[in-house]
Write an enzyme that holds these catalytic residues in place. Structure first.
Site, PDB file in Angstrom:
ATOM      1  N   SER A 163       0.842  -1.198   0.000  1.00 47.92           N
ATOM      2  CA  SER A 163       0.000   0.000   0.000  1.00 47.92           C
ATOM      3  C   SER A 163       0.873   1.242   0.000  1.00 47.92           C
ATOM      4  O   SER A 163       2.013   1.215   0.467  1.00 47.92           O
ATOM      5  CB  SER A 163      -0.894   0.025   1.242  1.00 47.92           C
ATOM      6  OG  SER A 163      -0.123   0.329   2.406  1.00 47.92           O
ATOM      7  N   ASP A 164       0.347   2.357  -0.516  1.00 42.80           N
ATOM      8  CA  ASP A 164       1.010   3.623  -0.254  1.00 42.80           C
ATOM      9  C   ASP A 164       0.873   3.898   1.241  1.00 42.80           C
ATOM     10  O   ASP A 164       0.057   3.294   1.934  1.00 42.80           O
ATOM     11  CB  ASP A 164       0.404   4.751  -1.095  1.00 42.80           C
ATOM     12  CG  ASP A 164       1.402   5.871  -1.363  1.00 42.80           C
ATOM     13  OD1 ASP A 164       2.396   5.980  -0.615  1.00 42.80           O
ATOM     14  OD2 ASP A 164       1.188   6.650  -2.302  1.00 42.80           O
ATOM     15  N   CYS A 165       1.679   4.817   1.736  1.00 48.48           N
ATOM     16  CA  CYS A 165       1.856   4.916   3.182  1.00 48.48           C
ATOM     17  C   CYS A 165       0.661   5.554   3.879  1.00 48.48           C
ATOM     18  O   CYS A 165       0.344   6.718   3.629  1.00 48.48           O
ATOM     19  CB  CYS A 165       3.159   5.641   3.478  1.00 48.48           C
ATOM     20  SG  CYS A 165       4.555   4.687   2.811  1.00 48.48           S
ATOM     21  N   ALA A 178      -2.287   4.651   3.291  1.00 53.29           N
ATOM     22  CA  ALA A 178      -3.417   4.700   2.357  1.00 53.29           C
ATOM     23  C   ALA A 178      -4.583   3.846   2.827  1.00 53.29           C
ATOM     24  O   ALA A 178      -5.745   4.163   2.547  1.00 53.29           O
ATOM     25  CB  ALA A 178      -2.968   4.260   0.966  1.00 53.29           C
TER      26      ALA A 178
END
Length: 692
Positions: A241-243, A245
């Site tokens: 995942s993006d941080c 997100a």
């Protein structure tokens, strides 16, 4: 010997054997980006988060290459592959040193969350300089090269690259945590997905990262559509995942009620590791029946498989002896210098360049980016062991007198808090009046153009409001031009800027890395010929663009735009004149004859464009091949250039890609086959008709 240590087995088999020795609780904690040690199994702690956008980032000293968009301007896949190789070698050298010290902190691992292969669809997007520009083919080619460099072709991966942010992510920054990007099937297949497909299928990228936003209602870190695409393409790496997100699922998108539901949604969809804290709730999701033990096991297998591919559980790998002193060594910095030289784009030249140092006694170097180290860096950067600013590069190279004046603040109306507005204008005016020519260094830097939370222009969270220079710089430029002295503008920025002034020459240098000043000086004085090409369209006015939140391609990029163009994609001047004089094509290989009709040795970029006449094709034409070349004065050579595998296809409104036309025009030149490029260069492409 433990089965997972048996190197005769596949990475998949070894990973399954290792994970099956773990309890479900142990498996669950390994899904965190900061995975703890499992001492009973001999598994050290590991932090998955590391960055390497244009050199090893945020881990102390490293070789600093130009920001990604600058490397894209080189159109040089061999050089960007070398940049990736150097970056991964330095990552290994640091990893080796950190392991001996027992340091497994953030930014110290071998999973490098690069490259960013989002499409730079709108010049206002603050993070656009992290990308390879606006064209899907160029992005794919540059991205594949960087992945090859990062990962290598050894027995184990030298490092693990990661394609981000999947997919259709390009601002606005203030809305990214809540935004739903509405994208048609045509735009997805034609524009937003091809580079990701290329990196998965052809470069075998080990990681893919989701974005913050939703795509057509689905959060991209848990999107059945996007996960289905990865399966369709044969992806067998890990998904991250993006941080933070996944927190957005319940906090901003409001598609789940709480963190437990968000963790379950992401894990079941196929997100293996959480950059953030939401996977602390995975066991709670298991207790509530929202996920199964097999869901947890499957993700953990994917993560251990990547660590095994990196050789992390082997007694010895071929990279264990890479010594620390190789970091930022002279050989590596020479490659960074070459990247900087190839990245800079000469947009305008009335003949003043290259400067004749025999006829110039005094140069004035003026402007807020003249001696600004941050203007060399871009975001997601490492720390250079030595920076050469534009001022320092010119001082080192020019034998005469150099007068320096800051001129103004980058964006404030004064440089000193207690001073009056415009407190450095008088000094700049004096320097210009007493010089034979002025190098005016303006533009932006990553403190005002970048990612939300990093950039300090809080009014737009790192995005640009428009394409203009900050007002303080516009006033400075007007003042210097009024002196009547020759003015060469050097603009450092990660994106399109309209300087709105008539100058003698204009060079766009992006954020060129630690060797940027040396590269600029070599270009100014003719030690090298400029050869960079714009990987993005420079528009005249952002007000004429579609809405920033509109993800449709209509009116955007060189493939769709009909007007509002200041400098076209693919444009860039040299100190010579290379002309394409012949073109033929057999299957997917073009043969192009090029001749240097100028008086200087130069590098240049042959660009191939295809015009498809079907109703499903893009309105203009598409880049379908390119090759960086070098020719001496009078030299004439024929080059073979592979065409894109997609070049004869188009995409219909349903997102179906196929050959729709039986008639095409293929163009070859050192620019686009458009009117503005021809007027700016005085050069026309050669063309040929192709019938299927």
């Amino acid at each position: 010997m433990k089965k997972y240590l048996d190197k005769t087995l596949s990475a998949e088999e070894r990973a399954e054997a290792l994970v099956d020795e773990m309890t479900v609780e142990e498996q669950a904690v390994q899904l965190r980006y900061d995975a703890p040690a499992l001492k009973r199994l001999g598994i050290p702690a590991y932090n998955w988060w590391n960055e390497a956008l244009h050199g090893l980032a945020r881990s102390g000293t490293a070789t600093m290459f130009p920001q990604a968009v600058g490397m894209a301007a080189s159109f040089d896949t061999e050089l960007i592959e070398r940049a990736g190789e150097i970056t991964s070698i330095e990552a290994r050298a640091k990893y080796n040193a950190y392991r001996k010290f027992g340091d497994t902190d953030i930014y110290k691992g071998l999973t490098l969350w690069s490259p960013n292969i989002n499409l730079f669809r709108d010049p206002r997007w603050g993070r656009g300089h992290e990308t390879y520009g606006e064209d899907p083919y160029l992005t794919g080619e540059m991205g594949k090269a960087y992945v090859r460099g990062l990962q290598g072709d050894g027995e184990v991966l030298r490092s693990a690259a990661c394609a981000k942010h999947f997919a259709a992510h390009s601002g606005p920054e203030p809305l990214r945590h809540e935004m739903n990007a509405e994208v048609t099937p045509k735009d997805l297949e034609e524009t937003y997905l091809p580079a990701f497909e290329d990196l998965v299928k052809e470069a075998k990228v080990e990681g893919v990262m989701g974005a913050y936003s939703r795509l057509n209602g689905e959060p991209t870190c848990a999107s059945p559509f996007l996960m289905g695409k990865l399966k369709e393409w044969g992806f067998d790496g890990y998904f991250v995942s993006d941080c933070w997100a996944i927190n957005d699922f319940h906090e901003h998108h409001k598609i789940t009620s709480n963190a437990t539901e968000s963790a379950a949604m992401a894990l079941k969809a196929g997100c293996d590791v959480n950059c953030g804290c939401t996977y602390a709730y995975v066991l709670a999701a298991l207790e509530q029946g929202l996920v199964t033990k097999e869901d947890i096991r499957k993700a953990c297998v994917h993560l251990m498989r990547t660590r095994i591919r990196l050789g992390m559980f082997d007694d010895k790998t071929e990279f264990d002896d890479i010594p620390y002193p190789i970091v930022a060594c002279e050989e590596h910095k020479k490659a960074a210098l070459k990247c900087a030289e190839e990245s800079m784009v000469l947009l305008k030249n009335n003949g003043i360049l290259p400067l004749d140092e025999n006829n110039i006694k005094t140069l004035a170097v003026i402007g807020p980016n003249s001696d600004n180290r941050v203007a060399l860096e871009g975001n997601y950067c490492g720390t250079a062991d030595r920076y050469v600013t534009f001022l320092e590069g010119i001082q080192d190279r020019f034998p005469g007198r150099v007068l320096y004046a800051q001129g103004c603040h980058l964006y404030k109306d004064r440089t000193t808090g207690l001073a009056a507005e415009g407190d450095r204008y008088a000094e700049a005016f004096a320097a210009a009046e007493n010089a034979d020519a002025v190098i005016l260094c303006v533009g932006l830097d990553s403190t005002i153009e970048g990612e939300e939370g990093d950039a300090s222009n809080e009014y737009s969270s790192g995005d640009k409001e428009n394409l203009r220079l900050p007002e303080s710089q516009r006033k400075l430029m007007d003042l210097i031009i009024k002196t009547g002295k020759p003015v060469i503008v050097v603009c450092a920025a990660g994106s399109a800027v309209n300087i709105e002034a008539e100058t003698d020459a204009l060079i766009h240098v992006w954020y060129p890395g630690s060797e940027g000043g040396k590269a600029l000086a070599g270009l100014l004085f003719g030690d090298i010929s400029p050869s960079g090409k714009l990987p993005v369209t420079f528009y005249e006015d952002s007000e004429k663009l579609p809405a920033f939140t509109d993800y449709s391609m209509k009116g955007r990029t060189y493939r769709y735009a009909q007007d509002n163009i200041l400098y076209p994609f693919g444009y860039g001047l040299t100190y010579s004149k290379i002309v394409c004089t012949g073109l033929s094509c057999k299957e997917h290989i073009a043969e192009v004859t090029a001749e240097n009709m100028g008086e200087r040795f130069t590098e240049d970029v042959i660009q191939l464009y295809i015009k498809d006449y079907s109703e499903n094709a893009v309105p203009n034409h598409s880049l379908c091949g390119f090759k960086r070349i070098s020719l001496h004065p009078g030299e004439k050579r024929t080059f073979e250039i592979p065409l894109s595998s997609r070049c004869f296809t188009a995409v219909n409104e349903n997102g179906e890609r196929q050959v729709f036309s039986d008639r095409f025009t293929l163009y070859a030149g050192t620019c686009q086959p458009d009117r503005i490029s021809e007027e700016l260069t005085g050069n026309k492409c050669v063309s040929m008709e192709i019938t299927m």
